[in-house]
Design a protein around this motif. Structure first.
Motif, PDB file in Angstrom:
ATOM      1  N   VAL A   1      -9.695   5.144  -0.805  1.00 61.64           N
ATOM      2  CA  VAL A   1      -9.195   6.139   0.178  1.00 61.64           C
ATOM      3  C   VAL A   1      -7.796   5.936   0.251  1.00 61.64           C
ATOM      4  N   GLU A   2      -6.940   6.845   0.019  1.00 60.58           N
ATOM      5  CA  GLU A   2      -5.500   6.799  -0.357  1.00 60.58           C
ATOM      6  C   GLU A   2      -4.957   8.115   0.577  1.00 60.58           C
ATOM      7  N   ARG A   3      -4.022   7.629   1.716  1.00 63.69           N
ATOM      8  CA  ARG A   3      -3.236   8.533   2.535  1.00 63.69           C
ATOM      9  C   ARG A   3      -1.830   8.830   2.131  1.00 63.69           C
ATOM     10  N   PHE A   4      -1.490   9.828   1.836  1.00 61.64           N
ATOM     11  CA  PHE A   4       0.014  10.149   1.709  1.00 61.64           C
ATOM     12  C   PHE A   4       0.741  10.860   2.714  1.00 61.64           C
ATOM     13  N   GLN A   5       1.982  10.999   2.293  1.00 57.92           N
ATOM     14  CA  GLN A   5       2.923  11.626   3.473  1.00 57.92           C
ATOM     15  C   GLN A   5       3.273  13.217   2.716  1.00 57.92           C
ATOM     16  N   LEU A   6       3.498  14.079   3.477  1.00 55.65           N
ATOM     17  CA  LEU A   6       4.189  15.181   3.035  1.00 55.65           C
ATOM     18  C   LEU A   6       5.513  14.808   2.186  1.00 55.65           C
ATOM     19  N   ARG A   7       5.709  15.632   1.153  1.00 59.48           N
ATOM     20  CA  ARG A   7       6.895  15.515   0.342  1.00 59.48           C
ATOM     21  C   ARG A   7       6.961  14.166  -0.270  1.00 59.48           C
ATOM     22  N   GLN A   8       5.871  13.447  -0.263  1.00 55.07           N
ATOM     23  CA  GLN A   8       5.762  12.065  -1.042  1.00 55.07           C
ATOM     24  C   GLN A   8       5.913  12.535  -2.491  1.00 55.07           C
ATOM     25  N   ALA A   9       6.837  11.714  -3.157  1.00 55.37           N
ATOM     26  CA  ALA A   9       6.816  11.951  -4.753  1.00 55.37           C
ATOM     27  C   ALA A   9       6.037  10.983  -5.547  1.00 55.37           C
TER      28      ALA A   9
ATOM     29  N   THR B   1       1.481   4.803  -7.633  1.00 51.12           N
ATOM     30  CA  THR B   1       0.852   3.566  -7.096  1.00 51.12           C
ATOM     31  C   THR B   1      -0.862   3.580  -6.880  1.00 51.12           C
ATOM     32  N   PRO B   2      -0.953   4.861  -5.610  1.00 57.13           N
ATOM     33  CA  PRO B   2      -2.098   5.014  -5.164  1.00 57.13           C
ATOM     34  C   PRO B   2      -3.045   5.398  -6.207  1.00 57.13           C
ATOM     35  N   LEU B   3      -2.654   6.202  -7.407  1.00 61.67           N
ATOM     36  CA  LEU B   3      -3.418   6.571  -8.317  1.00 61.67           C
ATOM     37  C   LEU B   3      -3.837   5.406  -9.213  1.00 61.67           C
ATOM     38  N   ARG B   4      -3.075   4.407  -9.438  1.00 62.23           N
ATOM     39  CA  ARG B   4      -3.313   3.085 -10.113  1.00 62.23           C
ATOM     40  C   ARG B   4      -4.368   2.453  -9.569  1.00 62.23           C
ATOM     41  N   ARG B   5      -4.168   2.481  -8.214  1.00 60.00           N
ATOM     42  CA  ARG B   5      -5.237   1.692  -7.410  1.00 60.00           C
ATOM     43  C   ARG B   5      -6.695   2.380  -7.603  1.00 60.00           C
TER      44      ARG B   5
ATOM     45  N   LEU C   1      -0.390  17.718  -3.948  1.00 57.41           N
ATOM     46  CA  LEU C   1      -1.415  17.944  -4.848  1.00 57.41           C
ATOM     47  C   LEU C   1      -0.938  18.093  -6.128  1.00 57.41           C
ATOM     48  N   ALA C   2       0.381  18.700  -6.585  1.00 51.87           N
ATOM     49  CA  ALA C   2       0.966  18.895  -7.603  1.00 51.87           C
ATOM     50  C   ALA C   2       1.276  17.423  -8.357  1.00 51.87           C
ATOM     51  N   GLN C   3       1.863  16.696  -7.172  1.00 49.21           N
ATOM     52  CA  GLN C   3       2.199  15.152  -7.490  1.00 49.21           C
ATOM     53  C   GLN C   3       1.181  14.358  -8.083  1.00 49.21           C
ATOM     54  N   ILE C   4       0.005  14.651  -7.502  1.00 54.99           N
ATOM     55  CA  ILE C   4      -1.127  13.777  -7.829  1.00 54.99           C
ATOM     56  C   ILE C   4      -1.729  14.439  -9.582  1.00 54.99           C
ATOM     57  N   ALA C   5      -1.642  15.589  -9.615  1.00 58.68           N
ATOM     58  CA  ALA C   5      -1.868  16.078 -10.938  1.00 58.68           C
ATOM     59  C   ALA C   5      -1.085  15.633 -12.015  1.00 58.68           C
ATOM     60  N   ASN C   6       0.303  15.551 -11.631  1.00 57.09           N
ATOM     61  CA  ASN C   6       1.115  15.371 -12.574  1.00 57.09           C
ATOM     62  C   ASN C   6       1.126  13.914 -12.921  1.00 57.09           C
ATOM     63  N   GLY C   7       0.890  12.966 -11.852  1.00 59.94           N
ATOM     64  CA  GLY C   7       0.968  11.507 -11.966  1.00 59.94           C
ATOM     65  C   GLY C   7      -0.305  11.149 -12.875  1.00 59.94           C
ATOM     66  N   MET C   8      -1.463  11.826 -12.765  1.00 60.89           N
ATOM     67  CA  MET C   8      -2.684  11.616 -13.319  1.00 60.89           C
ATOM     68  C   MET C   8      -2.294  11.920 -14.787  1.00 60.89           C
ATOM     69  N   ALA C   9      -1.611  12.804 -15.291  1.00 58.54           N
ATOM     70  CA  ALA C   9      -1.269  13.147 -16.705  1.00 58.54           C
ATOM     71  C   ALA C   9      -0.393  12.155 -17.064  1.00 58.54           C
ATOM     72  N   ARG C  10       0.638  11.736 -16.326  1.00 60.54           N
ATOM     73  CA  ARG C  10       1.529  10.687 -16.680  1.00 60.54           C
ATOM     74  C   ARG C  10       0.766   9.437 -17.227  1.00 60.54           C
ATOM     75  N   MET C  11      -0.361   9.188 -16.486  1.00 65.05           N
ATOM     76  CA  MET C  11      -1.156   7.983 -16.662  1.00 65.05           C
ATOM     77  C   MET C  11      -1.996   8.136 -17.867  1.00 65.05           C
ATOM     78  N   GLY C  12      -2.124   9.494 -18.354  1.00 66.08           N
ATOM     79  CA  GLY C  12      -3.094   9.543 -19.374  1.00 66.08           C
ATOM     80  C   GLY C  12      -4.728   9.683 -18.754  1.00 66.08           C
ATOM     81  N   TRP C  13      -4.713   9.807 -17.483  1.00 70.26           N
ATOM     82  CA  TRP C  13      -5.990   9.766 -16.795  1.00 70.26           C
ATOM     83  C   TRP C  13      -6.527  11.285 -16.579  1.00 70.26           C
ATOM     84  N   HIS C  14      -7.649  11.493 -17.099  1.00 68.88           N
ATOM     85  CA  HIS C  14      -8.358  12.699 -17.209  1.00 68.88           C
ATOM     86  C   HIS C  14      -9.613  12.855 -16.312  1.00 68.88           C
TER      87      HIS C  14
END
Length: 403
Positions: free
Chosen positions: A209-217, A221-225, A243-256
């Protein structure tokens, strides 16, 4: 022999005949305008929802006034930007009450709703929440402490949405290891609780369970966990930019892994900021921008004419805003009054069906239920495909065409 009819008199007679044969246009509404308060985030990260909602309300009110208004009087909207801030939302509602509104529409963010609708309640002025989805919204002022509840809602509660999100992940896809990503607002916190309850009903606990702030870029780190914990999917409760930051982070990690979340995955600033990384994201939707009925086709045409654009930034917000205005107008007309208690009583016992965009509302509220949507069968699952939200399942499209 009779005298010829003078040409001037003949023209007058023909003119009178034409007037008599022409169907009468609705009389323009007159008298003192009926003031309706509209508040929402018209700037900032939540503004795609707020602007879509406001335009939907404006379209409905234009149609109502063109048809003669309500009680023979025009509706006038007093609009305020609450900036998606709780304290600002409370302030603008108090301002609207001082300016003489007889009812309120709007409110997009759950925290803003919980902070501001109390002033409508205290003033005994009905408010129909057009967009905010927190499950507590219509339960804030229940008996016995509050004999009458002046808060109504037209959007789908997070209790229903969480059930659909979990159904999609667990029942449809057979996933058992999921992570929850939620923002730190009231919306995100309450949504997380709804997701955890829905998962518990399936005998599942989230692996992260990962909690993030508004405007968090930084979401890496939470995606890796979450990936290290073995998450097979990410379930989300937040708004577009993060939500876009989450999707973009997953793409950078190659996590589908699948991205499945609340209805805000349909926001334009998620789809635009995530680009191709938004593809395949799924979310519950009360309205998808397709002309599945003649009523919806007419609404989409009105949107194009009113805004000059084809795309609705957040289609459910626009449709819910439109329908909330129709329901309020029907209640005032039935009440025959702008008194708050009379309007509330009419909303709780609307006798004539109201044909909206989302559905035809047949006694949508009662004294004990102030929710129009009480079943997941009234909600479709949407999916981002080619940069727009479409029906994820053909069964939902066919059902929408019958509504």
């Amino acid at each position: 022999m009779s005298s010829p009819v003078p040409l001037r008199l003949l023209r007058l007679a023909l003119g009178a005949l034409l007037i008599a044969l022409t169907p009468a246009a609705p009389a323009a509404p007159g008298g003192e305008p009926i003031r309706i308060g509209v508040s929402g985030p018209f700037t900032g990260g939540s503004n795609p929802m707020g602007v879509s909602m406001r335009e939907g309300i404006r379209i409905a009110v234009d149609e109502i006034n063109a048809g003669g208004g309500v009680l023979g009087r025009p509706l006038v909207l007093l609009e305020r930007d609450d900036e998606a801030r709780n304290e600002r939302g409370a302030q603008v509602v108090q301002e609207l009450i001082k300016e003489g509104v007889v009812a309120g529409l709007g409110i997009v963010n759950t925290g803003v709703a919980l902070a501001s609708q109390r002033f409508y309640q205290q003033a005994r002025i009905p408010v129909i929440t057009s967009v905010a989805t927190g499950s507590l919204i219509t339960k804030q002022f229940l008996p016995p402490q509050h004999p009458e509840n002046f808060v109504f809602r037209i959007s789908a509660s997070d209790t229903l949405q969480a059930a659909m999100i979990v159904e999609e992940a667990v029942a449809r896809r057979g996933l058992t290891r999921v992570a929850i990503f939620h923002d730190a607002t009231n919306y995100g916190q309450l949504g997380r609780e709804d997701l955890e309850r829905a998962l518990t009903e399936h005998g599942i606990q989230p692996v992260a369970v990962e909690r993030f702030q508004l405007r968090q870029a930084d979401m890496l780190t939470p995606l890796r966990r979450a990936r290290a914990a073995g998450a097979q999917a990410i379930l989300t409760y937040g708004i577009g930019p993060e939500l876009a930051q989450i999707a973009n982070g997953m793409a950078r990690m190659g996590w589908h892994a699948p991205l499945i979340g609340s209805w805000t995955l349909a926001m334009s600033n998620f789809i635009d900021n995530a680009g191709p990384n938004a593809e395949g994201a799924r979310m519950p939707q009360t309205f998808i921008q397709e002309p599945t009925t003649t009523r919806r086709a007419a609404f989409l045409k009105a949107w194009r004419e009113k805004t000059g654009t084809e795309r609705i930034p957040v289609p459910p917000a626009a449709a819910q805003g439109y329908d909330s205005a129709l329901l309020l107008a029907a209640a005032i007309e039935q009440a025959g009054s702008t008194d708050g208690d009379r309007i509330r009583e009419a909303l709780e016992d609307l006798r004539a069906p109201v044909e909206g965009v989302i559905m035809t509302y047949d006694r949508p509220f009662s004294r004990t239920s102030h929710e129009t949507i009480t079943d997941t069968g009234d909600i479709s699952m949407g999916e981002v495909r080619n940069g727009q939200v479409v029906f994820a399942y053909e069964d939902d499209r066919r059902r929408a065409a019958r509504q």
